[in-house]
Design an enzyme around this catalytic site. Structure first.
Site, short mmCIF file in Angstrom:
data_model
loop_
_atom_site.label_atom_id
_atom_site.label_comp_id
_atom_site.label_asym_id
_atom_site.label_seq_id
_atom_site.Cartn_x
_atom_site.Cartn_y
_atom_site.Cartn_z
N GLY A 133 42.33 35.94 35.74
CA GLY A 133 42.93 35.55 34.48
C GLY A 133 42.43 34.20 34.01
O GLY A 133 41.90 33.40 34.80
N CYS A 134 42.63 33.94 32.74
CA CYS A 134 42.09 32.70 32.16
C CYS A 134 42.77 31.47 32.74
O CYS A 134 42.09 30.52 33.17
CB CYS A 134 42.22 32.75 30.64
SG CYS A 134 43.86 33.19 30.03
N TYR A 135 44.11 31.44 32.73
CA TYR A 135 44.81 30.29 33.31
C TYR A 135 44.46 30.12 34.79
O TYR A 135 44.30 29.01 35.29
CB TYR A 135 46.32 30.49 33.21
CG TYR A 135 46.95 30.12 31.89
CD1 TYR A 135 46.85 28.84 31.37
CD2 TYR A 135 47.70 31.06 31.18
CE1 TYR A 135 47.47 28.51 30.18
CE2 TYR A 135 48.32 30.73 29.99
CZ TYR A 135 48.20 29.45 29.48
OH TYR A 135 48.82 29.12 28.30
N ALA A 136 44.36 31.27 35.50
CA ALA A 136 44.07 31.22 36.93
C ALA A 136 42.71 30.58 37.18
O ALA A 136 42.55 29.75 38.08
CB ALA A 136 44.12 32.63 37.51
#
Lengths: 329, 329, 329, 329
Positions: A133-136
């Site tokens: 994921g992007c935040y991850a």
């Protein structure tokens, strides 16, 4: 859309076929996505057998809860998949349902999928890549040297992450209505963002003593980009030099991660590229290290990292198709 | 919402009752509009008889096609109404349906309603005020001196109007999705905006020789504000001094219209106020006059003008409750 | 900066040397432009003889009033130049001084320079290309079919052009201060923009009867992009089909101009590309044609068109180095 | 400017005189601040004796380093001052110079000034009020219940504060150039913001065991508003109910602080008002409390709080002149 653009100009990609599981007959891409008004490509109905016969691998860019179903025949057949959804990033059915509120894939499918944080774990030889994921991605790359070099008190990690609205997808909603989002900051999903468990799993693969992180997400009035601001107390005896050295060592040979020392990157530096830029400031007064990690959520946080995983999977040059330039000013 | 805020601080208004025709029992305003979290007012179900019994007048802020139905008992009873919708601004059933694509009010109701362009036609003594549209207000105030003083070739009027997203209401849509609206300009409804016919009616009331105007609308990435940029060829012999004098004469005694000569107003000058600011530049090379007319679409273009009409209707001081200050910086 | 990015990925360009006429010794590009933190290129002091010895051509991206001086030795030597400034776009010393308020180049230099509106006049065989201004490019491409096919009353051309702040350069100013520019529209330089005379010269080269245009510029709160909204009365007997056909014929074979019929383009469609997208709506009620012409001001309006001219000048494929993708969402 | 607007509509204020220490003769306000085009007020040269003779108190809205000089005669005369600058907020000359990099006021002047965090310390009976900084106000109001009720580990306070560009003043700069600030987030002054020492002093007045806070500031692409996101570990045994109760008790009787429980406020809720809205979420997994505190930096963070202090100083109703409404949508 961004993935399709990247693949169109990828030197190792000859043909791209587009499929949509909601179609029953071919439809022009230009009709489905007005931005591709000049593209005569036809999008085809979704038929796994034909897809496996006609292609060498498949990218999934479907919604949470959908990919877990659609991906089954490919997993059964050992056909290469890079999956941009979150459906196979975790490895436990209950955990998935708790964070995603949807039926999960099977535990077996989940545990066999490779979590493709491409700068740390190569996808070479893997059949099923769960693209992070992007935040991850922004958060893990910002934290990695601190965890891997054992520099911080694991109990003190706080992540204040900010994202533009493109992370919320193309469907209009109240929080991304211009009238609401413009001139505003909105905290959302406090302690409940579905990227938290994949961050935890990866951190624990680096150090199994990580028990929890404080992770908050704020919607900001920009279209593209994520800034993950990370705080942690350093361990007794750790100083700024050691921190600096850990980041230098970790990232000196990574193509897409730029460690910038105390020069704190802004978001526009990376928008348009597959880069993650990281700046770090240690505060001896509070014994706290602050890392500022920025990415383009649609590239390094999604389609760009997917292509990076694709390059690894097929032994292409890692930067192939990803020699992108910042979109400045 | 903005209307309610204005009325709450209006010195002549004691009690405000809120009604919603979709409610069947009372509901807290704070629940219906999260921004009013601190307001304990209850919104009541809609019942015309009780409304007329409990109040001295009513404001309608309902959607096009709804007010034409809801307003009937008030018209029948001669009860004072100020209507912010477009339903009774025109005076012909077919014309209404052509522009609004909805069933119209009766011709009789339409022709009896007063078009409340408050700086030009007083609502004193009127029973039913059709409050003008936002684009119409900015455009008519910008054009009035040119038409009323017979300075321009009526065949050459071109209006390039720009509006922020709050004009599109609070419901999310594709064109006002932040990801789409931010960093963008979008022309919409070319030659088809429903404010065109009310502009035409008013222009014709000033000079029946006006046959048509070219009127385009562009959605801009701001929340509040309209700029109406108006072009026309001047009549032979007309010069900059005559134009200047016409604007001076027309607006020197109007509380809410500021004529600024060649100082072209920007939008932020008026946001937060009930003002319309107008700058005018005559170009002798092209014989063209350009008027730049700006308003806050939610105040002068809606709730502010409604209160101005209310003040006229009840013989209050025209600026009562409207002594607002610009929202700068 | 954008030019440098384009040239770095241009397949026909091997070496790029950067020079700055304000330097006395080499300086790292990464120090001069923080966004190029990862670039080890050195910027060199400006010395015309060495530049001509070491390079095959030169691009000028200097300010108005500077290029006219710096370009002299290259003109004298017949060395190939593509000049992004406005200094040699006009052909009359007084006219230049009137619009630019600076000393001009010589009339001889000006008249010999080639005005490089690349979709209409090839730079093949030219020595000195004056690359068009951003507003001029969007406006001329939007107007060309109407003028060249003699469809409009030449006395009625009105251009309402809107630009993002990147057109104003990288130096902070009051009008581009975020606090002032955000949530705002600002009309500037009414009838005085320095792109007016180059538009006039090109229009007159197509039809010497064009005497004047009404041209207004508005600063909008976006970073990149120009929308030029163009209005004109059509000649008696002209209808929508003829207009449509003129645009089709003019642009069917141009690589970088997309005529989209009545689908009016928004700005984001072209940002990131060298495209000019044009939509046209004819209004039979007012006999007025409206053309909506959008470009990325830094690409088609500057560096992109400069590379297009470079490709023409050296007989490379016209799209070489310009196969760019839109920057969506 | 905002202060002047507030005072103009303050029911207890009859006359306002404006002075500028850079003027040598009267100048029209409308000339100095174009937004006040309709205001005929004259700004007068700065002469302390005349000011004290003609007025009952004075507000200073001068720059850091200036007020410390200008304020001397008023302090000497015991004339009432409300000072919006940071010059007398600290109480140590070295500390001031370390954070402000300017010559300081005298230690005596500093220690005698009253730090006017108006919701906690009344300015009644005070002669010299140092009005708090914008970041300090949002942060202190967000932290107060946690410190005053002894709920958190004082060693773990982390503040991730975000501000719009109006906090940087009206002078253009690189970081607030629209082209740079739009679509961007920029961390600035890490651990070096000049509001840190005033926050520390106030926290220590509540609990002298507070030794340091981690305080970071990020510039966001909005004009008005601050969000201060505050994190801290709770003490052993503390739970969500205790935290909730502490905030309830602290703020139930404060006119301008709204505690909203777990409803996390966004910035637009308070823009246009003198309110500070606070939401709090306790995370039992990390034992971390997160407080989200939002204000309008120009009102509660500057002019609004100054008027609140003014009301206290002169025993007016605390909300006098501050019954403002949110600027929505």
């Amino acid at each position: 859309m961004v993935l399709y653009q990247l693949l169109r100009q990828h030197p190792e990609v000859d043909d791209i076929n587009l499929y949509d599981h909601k179609l029953t007959e071919n439809e022009k891409l230009s009709k489905m996505v007005p931005a591709f008004y000049a593209d005569s490509t036809e999008v085809q109905p979704y038929t796994p057998d034909a897809i496996m016969a006609d292609n060498q691998m498949v990218f999934f860019a479907t919604s949470a809860g959908v990919t877990s179903q659609l991906s089954r025949p490919y997993i059964a057949a050992g056909f290469p998949v890079i999956d941009l959804s979150g459906d196979l990033r975790l490895n436990d059915e209950d955990e998935y349902q708790r964070w995603y509120h949807k039926p999960s894939a099977s535990r077996q499918a989940m545990t066999q999928a490779h979590y493709g944080l491409a700068d740390f774990e190569s996808a070479a030889g893997k059949k099923y890549v769960a693209n992070p994921g992007c935040y991850a991605t922004a958060t893990l790359l910002g934290l990695a040297p601190l965890i891997q070099h054992d520099l911080i008190d694991l109990d003190t990690i706080i992540v204040d992450a900010k994202s533009g609205t493109s992370g919320a997808g193309k469907n209009p909603a109240q929080s991304t209505h211009f009238t609401q989002a413009n001139d505003n900051l909105q905290i959302y999903k406090p302690n409940q963002h579905q990227h938290i468990p994949e961050i935890m799993l990866e951190l624990q693969s680096w150090n199994h003593n990580v028990k929890a992180i404080q992770f908050m997400t704020t919607l900001i009035p920009i279209t593209r980009g994520i800034m993950s601001t990370i705080y942690a107390k350093v361990k007794p005896g750790v100083d700024g030099d050691q921190i600096n050295q850990a980041y230098e060592e970790t990232y000196s040979d990574k193509s897409f991660v730029n460690y910038m020392g105390e020069h704190l990157p802004d978001i526009k530096q990376v928008v348009g590229t597959n880069n993650c830029n990281i700046g770090v400031v240690y505060n001896p007064v509070t014994n706290t290290v602050m890392a500022d990690s920025v990415i383009d959520n649609l590239l390094k946080g999604a389609a760009g990292q997917a292509v990076q995983n694709f390059n690894q999977m097929f032994n292409y040059k890692e930067t192939s198709g990803l020699e992108l330039q910042t979109f400045l000013p």
